[in-house]
Design a protein around this motif. Structure first.
Motif, PDB file in Angstrom:
ATOM      1  N   LEU A 124      17.347   2.079  54.859  1.00  0.00           N
ATOM      2  CA  LEU A 124      18.362   3.102  54.641  1.00  0.00           C
ATOM      3  C   LEU A 124      18.245   4.167  55.723  1.00  0.00           C
ATOM      4  CD1 LEU A 124      18.061   3.447  50.751  1.00  0.00           C
ATOM      5  CD2 LEU A 124      19.956   2.413  52.016  1.00  0.00           C
ATOM      6  N   ALA A 125      17.114   4.884  55.730  1.00  0.00           N
ATOM      7  CA  ALA A 125      16.882   5.904  56.748  1.00  0.00           C
ATOM      8  C   ALA A 125      15.590   5.646  57.518  1.00  0.00           C
ATOM      9  CB  ALA A 125      16.827   7.291  56.100  1.00  0.00           C
ATOM     10  N   ALA A 126      14.830   4.631  57.131  1.00  0.00           N
ATOM     11  CA  ALA A 126      13.555   4.339  57.769  1.00  0.00           C
ATOM     12  C   ALA A 126      13.767   3.824  59.189  1.00  0.00           C
ATOM     13  CB  ALA A 126      12.791   3.294  56.951  1.00  0.00           C
ATOM     14  N   GLY A 127      12.692   3.882  59.973  1.00  0.00           N
ATOM     15  CA  GLY A 127      12.737   3.398  61.334  1.00  0.00           C
ATOM     16  C   GLY A 127      12.791   1.887  61.386  1.00  0.00           C
ATOM     17  N   PRO A 128      13.149   1.331  62.548  1.00  0.00           N
ATOM     18  CA  PRO A 128      13.303  -0.120  62.687  1.00  0.00           C
ATOM     19  C   PRO A 128      11.978  -0.872  62.572  1.00  0.00           C
ATOM     20  CG  PRO A 128      13.502   0.956  64.814  1.00  0.00           C
ATOM     21  CD  PRO A 128      13.469   2.053  63.796  1.00  0.00           C
ATOM     22  N   GLY A 129      12.080  -2.142  62.225  1.00  0.00           N
ATOM     23  CA  GLY A 129      10.916  -3.003  62.092  1.00  0.00           C
ATOM     24  C   GLY A 129      11.369  -4.424  61.852  1.00  0.00           C
ATOM     25  N   VAL A 130      10.415  -5.338  61.749  1.00  0.00           N
ATOM     26  CA  VAL A 130      10.716  -6.713  61.388  1.00  0.00           C
ATOM     27  C   VAL A 130       9.792  -7.124  60.249  1.00  0.00           C
ATOM     28  CG1 VAL A 130      11.548  -7.374  63.673  1.00  0.00           C
ATOM     29  CG2 VAL A 130       9.131  -7.682  63.111  1.00  0.00           C
ATOM     30  N   ARG A 131      10.295  -8.011  59.388  1.00  0.00           N
ATOM     31  CA  ARG A 131       9.486  -8.525  58.286  1.00  0.00           C
ATOM     32  C   ARG A 131       9.068  -9.952  58.597  1.00  0.00           C
ATOM     33  NH1 ARG A 131      11.688 -10.114  52.367  1.00  0.00           N
ATOM     34  NH2 ARG A 131      12.239 -11.963  53.605  1.00  0.00           N
ATOM     35  N   VAL A 132       7.761 -10.189  58.447  1.00  0.00           N
ATOM     36  CA  VAL A 132       7.205 -11.521  58.664  1.00  0.00           C
ATOM     37  C   VAL A 132       6.642 -12.011  57.335  1.00  0.00           C
ATOM     38  CG1 VAL A 132       5.573 -12.913  59.981  1.00  0.00           C
ATOM     39  CG2 VAL A 132       6.551 -10.827  60.998  1.00  0.00           C
ATOM     40  N   THR A 133       7.087 -13.178  56.880  1.00  0.00           N
ATOM     41  CA  THR A 133       6.552 -13.755  55.654  1.00  0.00           C
ATOM     42  C   THR A 133       5.247 -14.473  55.977  1.00  0.00           C
ATOM     43  OG1 THR A 133       8.753 -14.004  54.704  1.00  0.00           O
ATOM     44  CG2 THR A 133       6.988 -15.322  53.731  1.00  0.00           C
ATOM     45  N   ALA A 134       4.143 -13.842  55.598  1.00  0.00           N
ATOM     46  CA  ALA A 134       2.822 -14.397  55.898  1.00  0.00           C
ATOM     47  C   ALA A 134       2.478 -15.567  54.994  1.00  0.00           C
ATOM     48  CB  ALA A 134       1.766 -13.304  55.756  1.00  0.00           C
ATOM     49  N   ALA A 135       3.164 -15.701  53.865  1.00  0.00           N
ATOM     50  CA  ALA A 135       2.820 -16.729  52.890  1.00  0.00           C
ATOM     51  C   ALA A 135       2.932 -18.136  53.462  1.00  0.00           C
ATOM     52  CB  ALA A 135       3.720 -16.600  51.659  1.00  0.00           C
ATOM     53  N   GLU A 136       3.788 -18.335  54.448  1.00  0.00           N
ATOM     54  CA  GLU A 136       3.984 -19.665  55.016  1.00  0.00           C
ATOM     55  C   GLU A 136       3.374 -19.811  56.408  1.00  0.00           C
ATOM     56  OE1 GLU A 136       7.583 -21.971  53.677  1.00  0.00           O
ATOM     57  OE2 GLU A 136       8.461 -19.965  53.724  1.00  0.00           O
ATOM     58  N   LEU A 137       2.424 -18.914  56.738  1.00  0.00           N
ATOM     59  CA  LEU A 137       1.764 -18.962  58.038  1.00  0.00           C
ATOM     60  C   LEU A 137       0.267 -19.186  57.839  1.00  0.00           C
ATOM     61  CD1 LEU A 137       2.215 -18.603  61.119  1.00  0.00           C
ATOM     62  CD2 LEU A 137       1.537 -16.197  60.799  1.00  0.00           C
ATOM     63  N   PRO A 138      -0.202 -20.427  57.974  1.00  0.00           N
ATOM     64  CA  PRO A 138      -1.625 -20.703  57.795  1.00  0.00           C
ATOM     65  C   PRO A 138      -2.475 -19.909  58.790  1.00  0.00           C
ATOM     66  CG  PRO A 138      -0.351 -22.735  57.814  1.00  0.00           C
ATOM     67  CD  PRO A 138       0.572 -21.644  58.245  1.00  0.00           C
ATOM     68  N   PRO A 139      -3.725 -19.578  58.444  1.00  0.00           N
ATOM     69  CA  PRO A 139      -4.592 -18.825  59.358  1.00  0.00           C
ATOM     70  C   PRO A 139      -4.737 -19.486  60.728  1.00  0.00           C
ATOM     71  CG  PRO A 139      -5.539 -18.859  57.168  1.00  0.00           C
ATOM     72  CD  PRO A 139      -4.354 -19.776  57.121  1.00  0.00           C
ATOM     73  N   SER A 140      -4.693 -20.800  60.774  1.00  0.00           N
ATOM     74  CA  SER A 140      -4.857 -21.508  62.041  1.00  0.00           C
ATOM     75  C   SER A 140      -3.724 -21.233  63.027  1.00  0.00           C
ATOM     76  CB  SER A 140      -4.957 -23.020  61.790  1.00  0.00           C
ATOM     77  OG  SER A 140      -3.779 -23.503  61.147  1.00  0.00           O
TER      78      SER A 140
END
Length: 439
Positions: free
Chosen positions: A401-417
């Motif tokens: 709404l008024a917050a600064g820009p960013g991107v969201r990354v879904t970590a749930a589907e990113l294995p540690p490797s």
């Protein structure tokens, strides 16, 4: 456009109510011009100040707006699809959807018995066994469980609460950045979103205090797994927020604990703070099945009566077959073991991603839940840069709404490797200004 609707009233309240009735029944459609203040005052036999006060109230509630020399007109109907995510391009790894990893979802729900014949369940809308399990679920986390009910999803539940509690133009305190479907929902109901800033501990007390003093009628927040920022209430933050809410006991507080079992952190709920009007909504879609459109709600007695009264007039009840399925999965050892595995895996994946980004000097947020929020200066540049490396992440515009820009990354589907490679590609997308972009 000119209007033939006859506005009536002898004081500001009556005049406002008359306009609102015209808007509600369609006599004053969006874009309709209201009479000039002095002209309406003369016709009604009241002072111009009385009409001006009524128009001010209507503007404050979002029912009308002023267009300078264009006068005062009825506000346009809210858009309901402005924040839909774009389609994932072919061939890219999707880290934008906020979805769980399918490997941790039960393969199939156990067979359930469906009641035969044509009959209504309105007299007994909730299965006793599921109600018992729901109460125990809430009690385990310290949420009062004296009054519980069911809905078809978290959004279904929140929509019903807002529609019975608020009127078009009322203000709702919303997390910023926040869940885009909730932001759309508030707009679609004709309500006004008041942005409330968040940090790693959830909504900030100072921002909430400003919203409360501005007259919000409801607050919607995530006590953990805040989407998209990942914040979670600490005990200290919970206490500070309860202190703020004590200033406005009539404000309805709605907690959306959508990822309860896989949040990776304990719950510190506002509902344990003695609030007058409150509800906490939980779902199972993130860890038992994305097609299980069932939600539970614990709440105060007044909220229960209003919610269930409206439910009775619409769908009547949540399918007993669906309820039987949820009971089966909540009591199935194999399914519950998968939930525990998911909770551990998502916590590890989220923390690994944060650590790998930090190694490249990229600050990010994700204290709980499935997602990580990365502040950037240019969302499009980062999204397109990662796209060229085979990754698809969510631009933050639809969450803000008024917050600064960013991107969201879904970590749930990113294995540690794979977290190290993704973080390196993220740094490459930022280029030489990675520290500035990531700060």
């Amino acid at each position: 456009m000119a209007t033939q609707y006859e506005i009536r009233g002898t004081n500001a309240k009556e005049i406002s109510a008359s306009v609102e009735r015209g808007v509600a029944d369609g006599s004053l459609p969006p874009g309709s011009a209201l009479p000039p203040v002095r002209a309406l005052a003369e016709r009604l036999g009241v002072s111009p100040g009385t009409v001006a006060a009524s128009y001010k109230e209507l503007r404050g509630r979002g029912i009308v707006l002023t267009r300078g020399r264009g006068g005062t007109v009825v506000a346009e109907a809210p858009a309901v699809a402005s924040r839909r995510p774009p389609k994932v391009p072919a061939g890219l790894r999707d880290l934008a959807g906020g979805h769980p990893d399918p490997v941790f979802l039960p393969d199939a729900a156990p067979s359930v018995w469906v009641s035969p014949g044509a009959r209504s369940h309105r007299a007994s809308p909730r299965l006793p066994r599921l109600e018992e399990l729901t109460r125990a679920w809430y009690e385990r986390d310290g949420v009062p469980s004296g009054d519980v009910t069911f809905a078809h999803s978290a959004l279904d539940c929140v929509a019903r609460l807002l529609s019975v509690e608020l009127r078009p133009g009322d203000a709702v305190a919303m997390e910023d950045p926040g869940y885009h479907h909730l932001l759309d929902l508030v707009s679609a109901l004709g309500l006004r979103s008041v942005p409330v800033a968040v940090d790693d501990e959830g909504i900030r007390p100072d921002a909430l205090r400003a919203a409360v003093r501005a007259g919000v009628r409801a607050v919607i927040c995530g006590p953990r797994s805040q989407n998209p920022y990942g914040g979670c209430f600490s005990a200290q933050r919970r206490d500070a927020l309860v202190e703020v809410l004590a200033e406005a006991p009539d404000v309805l507080v709605i907690e959306n604990d959508h990822a309860a079992e896989i949040a990776g952190v304990p719950l510190h709920s506002l509902t344990a703070g003695g609030l007058t009007r409150w509800a906490q909504v939980r779902t199972v879609t993130k860890y038992l099945g994305t097609d299980l459109r069932w939600a539970a709600m614990a709440c105060d007695a007044v909220t229960l009566a209003r919610h269930d009264g409206r439910l009775l007039l619409t769908s009547g009840w949540v399918s007993h077959a669906l309820q039987e399925t949820v009971v089966s999965l909540l009591t199935d050892p194999a399914a519950q073991d998968l939930v525990r595995q998911a909770n551990a895996a998502y916590t590890l994946r989220r923390r690994t991603l944060l650590d790998e980004l930090a190694r490249h000097g990229i600050a990010a947020h994700g204290a709980s839940g499935l997602n990580v929020w990365v502040p950037v200066r240019d969302e499009a540049a980062v999204v397109n840069g990662l796209r060229s490396s085979g990754w698809w992440v969510a631009a933050g515009a639809r969450f803000r709404l008024a917050a600064g820009p960013g991107v969201r990354v879904t970590a749930a589907e990113l294995p540690p490797s794979e977290a190290g490679r993704f973080a390196a590609d993220f740094a490459a997308a930022l280029g030489e200004r990675q520290a500035t972009y990531g700060g």
